[in-house]
Design a protein around this motif. Structure first.
Motif, PDB file in Angstrom:
ATOM      1  N   ASP A 153       0.833  -1.194   0.000  1.00  0.00           N
ATOM      2  CA  ASP A 153       0.000   0.000   0.000  1.00  0.00           C
ATOM      3  C   ASP A 153       0.879   1.261   0.000  1.00  0.00           C
ATOM      4  O   ASP A 153       1.685   1.464   0.908  1.00  0.00           O
ATOM      5  N   ASP A 154       0.704   2.090  -1.035  1.00  0.00           N
ATOM      6  CA  ASP A 154       1.523   3.302  -1.176  1.00  0.00           C
ATOM      7  C   ASP A 154       1.386   4.248   0.007  1.00  0.00           C
ATOM      8  O   ASP A 154       2.352   4.866   0.440  1.00  0.00           O
ATOM      9  N   GLU A 155       0.158   4.372   0.499  1.00  0.00           N
ATOM     10  CA  GLU A 155      -0.069   5.319   1.598  1.00  0.00           C
ATOM     11  C   GLU A 155       0.600   4.849   2.875  1.00  0.00           C
ATOM     12  O   GLU A 155       1.180   5.646   3.612  1.00  0.00           O
ATOM     13  N   GLN A 156       0.509   3.519   3.135  1.00  0.00           N
ATOM     14  CA  GLN A 156       1.185   2.976   4.322  1.00  0.00           C
ATOM     15  C   GLN A 156       2.692   3.174   4.195  1.00  0.00           C
ATOM     16  O   GLN A 156       3.366   3.538   5.159  1.00  0.00           O
ATOM     17  N   LEU A 157       3.197   2.939   2.991  1.00  0.00           N
ATOM     18  CA  LEU A 157       4.636   3.092   2.751  1.00  0.00           C
ATOM     19  C   LEU A 157       5.067   4.540   2.997  1.00  0.00           C
ATOM     20  O   LEU A 157       6.069   4.806   3.662  1.00  0.00           O
ATOM     21  N   PHE A 158       4.274   5.480   2.485  1.00  0.00           N
ATOM     22  CA  PHE A 158       4.610   6.899   2.673  1.00  0.00           C
ATOM     23  C   PHE A 158       4.534   7.281   4.150  1.00  0.00           C
ATOM     24  O   PHE A 158       5.380   8.021   4.660  1.00  0.00           O
ATOM     25  N   TYR A 159       3.541   6.751   4.830  1.00  0.00           N
ATOM     26  CA  TYR A 159       3.392   7.057   6.258  1.00  0.00           C
ATOM     27  C   TYR A 159       4.656   6.640   7.018  1.00  0.00           C
ATOM     28  O   TYR A 159       5.208   7.415   7.799  1.00  0.00           O
ATOM     29  N   LEU A 160       5.133   5.422   6.759  1.00  0.00           N
ATOM     30  CA  LEU A 160       6.347   4.943   7.449  1.00  0.00           C
ATOM     31  C   LEU A 160       7.557   5.777   7.054  1.00  0.00           C
ATOM     32  O   LEU A 160       8.381   6.144   7.894  1.00  0.00           O
ATOM     33  N   ARG A 161       7.659   6.079   5.775  1.00  0.00           N
ATOM     34  CA  ARG A 161       8.826   6.848   5.314  1.00  0.00           C
ATOM     35  C   ARG A 161       8.808   8.266   5.871  1.00  0.00           C
ATOM     36  O   ARG A 161       9.848   8.829   6.193  1.00  0.00           O
ATOM     37  N   SER A 162       7.631   8.831   6.003  1.00  0.00           N
ATOM     38  CA  SER A 162       7.540  10.195   6.534  1.00  0.00           C
ATOM     39  C   SER A 162       7.957  10.242   8.001  1.00  0.00           C
ATOM     40  O   SER A 162       8.138  11.310   8.558  1.00  0.00           O
ATOM     41  N   ARG A 163       8.092   9.042   8.613  1.00  0.00           N
ATOM     42  CA  ARG A 163       8.556   8.975  10.011  1.00  0.00           C
ATOM     43  C   ARG A 163      10.044   8.664  10.089  1.00  0.00           C
ATOM     44  O   ARG A 163      10.563   8.327  11.150  1.00  0.00           O
ATOM     45  N   GLY A 164      10.713   8.693   8.939  1.00  0.00           N
ATOM     46  CA  GLY A 164      12.169   8.529   8.952  1.00  0.00           C
ATOM     47  C   GLY A 164      12.635   7.125   8.631  1.00  0.00           C
ATOM     48  O   GLY A 164      13.830   6.851   8.654  1.00  0.00           O
ATOM     49  N   ILE A 165      11.698   6.218   8.330  1.00  0.00           N
ATOM     50  CA  ILE A 165      12.095   4.837   8.028  1.00  0.00           C
ATOM     51  C   ILE A 165      12.390   4.747   6.528  1.00  0.00           C
ATOM     52  O   ILE A 165      11.539   5.121   5.711  1.00  0.00           O
ATOM     53  N   ASP A 166      13.581   4.260   6.188  1.00  0.00           N
ATOM     54  CA  ASP A 166      13.945   4.245   4.767  1.00  0.00           C
ATOM     55  C   ASP A 166      13.077   3.255   4.000  1.00  0.00           C
ATOM     56  O   ASP A 166      12.457   2.365   4.583  1.00  0.00           O
TER      57      ASP A 166
END
Lengths: 442, 249
Positions: A381-394
């Protein structure tokens, strides 16, 4: 030796030697009828409904080595470390007593190698004869014709076996057999009110083009409990064809968990049949594919009697050009009222070229039943991926986290914590090996 | 802290931002208000680097450096934080695991030492208590089964854990009742500091009664059409967007 064209009936020339086929013991008859069935049917083709998604034609173009015993060193360590397990090790299809620890089986646990028994006990012959798979099953018939070795296991009534029983099947290329073939048959009888955990693990050389045919029969008597875990991490060039047969008596329970991550082509086919009321069958699986791997999970659950429950959750993660199959058929007989049958298959497709054929199927002839099935497939899921990345997770770590999260639902169904952790590790190392890894979780 | 220069951005080839100019200094709280479809959420996604939001013109300077080539995780590690309008539910990832993975990823990226389990737990417990977040909530999978208020409180918890220097709050008031709004706003106000800048994006003036901004900007059709002090929000509340924005309902 057969005069039939090899392309339709590979392996037939392995039949024999005579000593194994003559006489009229049940095993000998089973082998002979297996050969006859296999010679009539040949290997499955994609024209067969049940083999529509899995093509075995490559098998007939290959040349495998005849099964030969190998007594040399096996460099490969165990796939699964079960410190206190009772272990039966088979190398290239034959039992290796020197690597096994079945001699210290506790009271009430009878465990032997099929090939090592002078006479196969009546109960084992009865289990072998009680197949819950259909008679015109060519892959099973091939296994019956050529079965050499495997475990013969009985758990006595009321015995609760604490230590897991680990059946390790290893294939290694040797000078005698550069492309080994194995034909394994496991026979398991669990008596009334007994309880046991059985782990089957398959592992082999990555550099050999080898073939594993394996069939396991489980007869679970009244109120007995079986936990069955099969870990398939065969070598990347191999073909692995497994048939699991489970017969459940009243109030018994069988919980199967199938992790498939190896082989170029693999199929794990399960036939479960209810013979008594109040029994429960749980079949769960994780399949992981990459490269051009093909991984097939096929289940047949036959609710022949009332008031039984079956539940299946299969989850796949497919990368690159890999292909997965889930076919699940739940049949509810006319008299099998109060059946509860569920199946769910979810697949994560990590690449545009990966493919899943998911076919959950219900055949219901009774009117008072609860049945449900579902299938989903999709990318991360793109949104889940972006959510995690926006928290600093590569991105790599975030993807790995989401894949693991996806598989959590099915792993949580594994009761045994050690085995669950092992499966988690396997999944993590699979993720690492396929470039999703370098995890920094924690 | 943040300098947005003639920012133009498109999604799926459609131009959404049409030249946004905005400067926010450390210690300031700015609000962006605007009617639906004006580009508010797009601005928050472009600032945090979401894939699919293409910058066609202009630049974003954060602490004096252009960040348009940076990935979302790089921006987060350098101190940017986006509080989502709709925080994502991620079944299978325990909230605690997520928080620790994220915090340590940011610390690693900045060359700082990772927090061990004990120190981390102590830190989270303290912050959670301030925000009236029950520990039971942190054991659940990320945002799964959380109420709207719990999700927003979880966003503020993350903000207080990560201690960003620039926080972007996207429609933080949506889906909140007055009580939840108050808890969330108190949490945000606690984080106001001379070192930290905030950009509050909202459709309604209501939120700005609780998080009082230094400046208010009105975004319409991809451009800032008016800027003013906090009284501008009140004016909008009284007269509606129609009085300021042409063609707005």
């Amino acid at each position: 030796m057969s005069s039939l064209p090899e392309s339709k009936h590979p392996f037939v020339e392995f039949y024999g030697p005579k000593v194994e086929t003559e006489g009229d013991s049940l095993i000998q008859r089973l082998r002979a009828s297996g050969l006859a069935t296999y010679q009539t049917l040949g290997l499955p083709t994609k024209r067969w409904e049940e083999w529509k998604y899995t093509d075995l034609t490559s098998l007939s173009k290959k040349s495998f080595s005849k099964p030969v015993q190998y007594s040399g060193d096996v460099s490969q360590g165990p796939l699964f470390e079960t410190g206190d397990a009772l272990t039966a090790v088979f190398v290239n299809g034959f039992f290796r007593e020197d690597l096994s620890s079945i001699s210290d089986a506790p009271a009430g646990v009878a465990i032997d190698s099929l090939a090592g028994m002078e006479t196969v006990p009546d109960w084992a012959e009865q289990v072998l004869a009680s197949s819950s798979a259909p008679e015109d099953h060519s892959v099973l018939a091939l296994n019956s014709a050529l079965m050499r070795d495997g475990v013969v296991l009985r758990i006595g009534a009321d015995i609760k076996v604490e230590r897991p029983i680990h059946l390790r099947f290893i294939t290694t290329a040797t000078d005698d057999a550069p492309n080994p073939s194995s034909f394994l048959r496991n026979t398991v009888l669990v008596d009334q009110n007994a309880s046991v955990t059985i782990v089957e693990s398959y592992k082999g050389s990555d550099d050999a083009d080898y073939f594993t045919s394996t069939a396991s029969q489980f007869v679970v008597l009244e109120s007995a409990t079986v936990r069955h875990i099969k870990l398939q991490k065969e070598g990347v060039g191999s073909t692995h064809l497994a048939t699991q047969m489970v017969s459940l008596s009243a109030k018994s329970s069988f919980g199967g968990f199938y992790l498939s991550g190896g082989s170029a082509v693999s199929r794990n086919e399960i036939h479960g049949t209810f013979g008594g009321e109040g029994a429960h069958l749980q079949l769960d699986g994780v399949f992981l594919g990459a490269g051009s791997q093909h991984c097939d999970n096929t289940t047949f659950v036959n609710h022949a009697v009332p008031s039984c429950t079956s539940s299946q959750v299969f989850k796949g993660v497919l990368d690159e050009q890999s292909r997965g199959v889930y076919q699940g058929q739940v049949t509810v007989a006319k008299d099998a009222q109060q059946t509860d049958g569920r199946q769910l298959v979810k697949t994560l497709l990590l690449s545009d070229q990966a493919e899943i054929d998911a076919k959950p199927e219900l055949k219901i002839f009774a009117d008072d039943v609860k049945c449900a099935h579902g299938a989903t497939a999709g990318d991360i899921d793109d949104e889940q991926l972006f959510y995690l990345r926006s928290r600093g997770i590569d991105e790599v770590t975030a993807r790995a986290l989401l894949v693991e999260a996806f598989l959590t639902e099915v792993l949580e169904r594994l009761e045994d914590q050690k085995i669950r952790e092992f499966c988690q590790q396997q999944i993590v190392s699979w993720l690492d090996a396929h470039g999703r890894g370098a995890r920094n979780v924690g | 802290m943040l300098e947005i220069k003639n920012l133009q951005a498109a999604v799926d080839g459609k131009q959404i931002l049409k030249g946004v100019n905005l400067t926010i200094n450390a210690g300031e709280v700015h609000a962006i208000m605007g009617p639906n479809g004006s580009g508010k959420s797009t601005l928050s996604y472009v600032l945090s680097g979401r894939d699919g939001y293409e910058i066609t013109e202009g630049d974003i300077l954060y602490k004096g450096e252009s960040i348009v080539e940076q990935s979302p995780d790089e921006r987060a590690a350098s101190g940017m934080f986006l509080a989502f309008q709709y925080p994502l539910e991620i079944p299978g990832v325990p909230t605690m695991t997520f928080l620790r993975t994220a915090l340590n990823a940011q610390r690693r990226a900045r060359g700082e030492k990772e927090l061990d389990a004990v120190k981390f737990l102590k830190l989270v417990r303290g912050k959670a208590k301030e925000l009236q977040i029950k520990e039971e909530m942190l054991k659940r999978p990320l945002n799964v089964g959380f109420s709207g208020g719990e999700k927003k409180r979880n966003e503020v918890l993350q903000m207080s854990l990560f201690e960003p220097t620039l926080a972007i709050l996207d429609e933080t008031d949506s889906g909140l009742d007055i009580d939840a709004l108050k808890i969330v706003s108190d949490g945000v106000n606690m984080l106001r500091s001379p070192e930290r800048a905030m950009l509050v994006i909202t459709h309604y003036q209501r939120l700005l009664d609780y998080i009082v901004p230094d400046q208010v900007h009105v975004l319409a059709d991809g451009q800032i059409v008016r800027s003013g002090g906090k009284e501008l929000a009140k004016e909008l509340e009284d007269s509606g967007y129609g009085a300021i924005v042409p063609n707005a309902a």
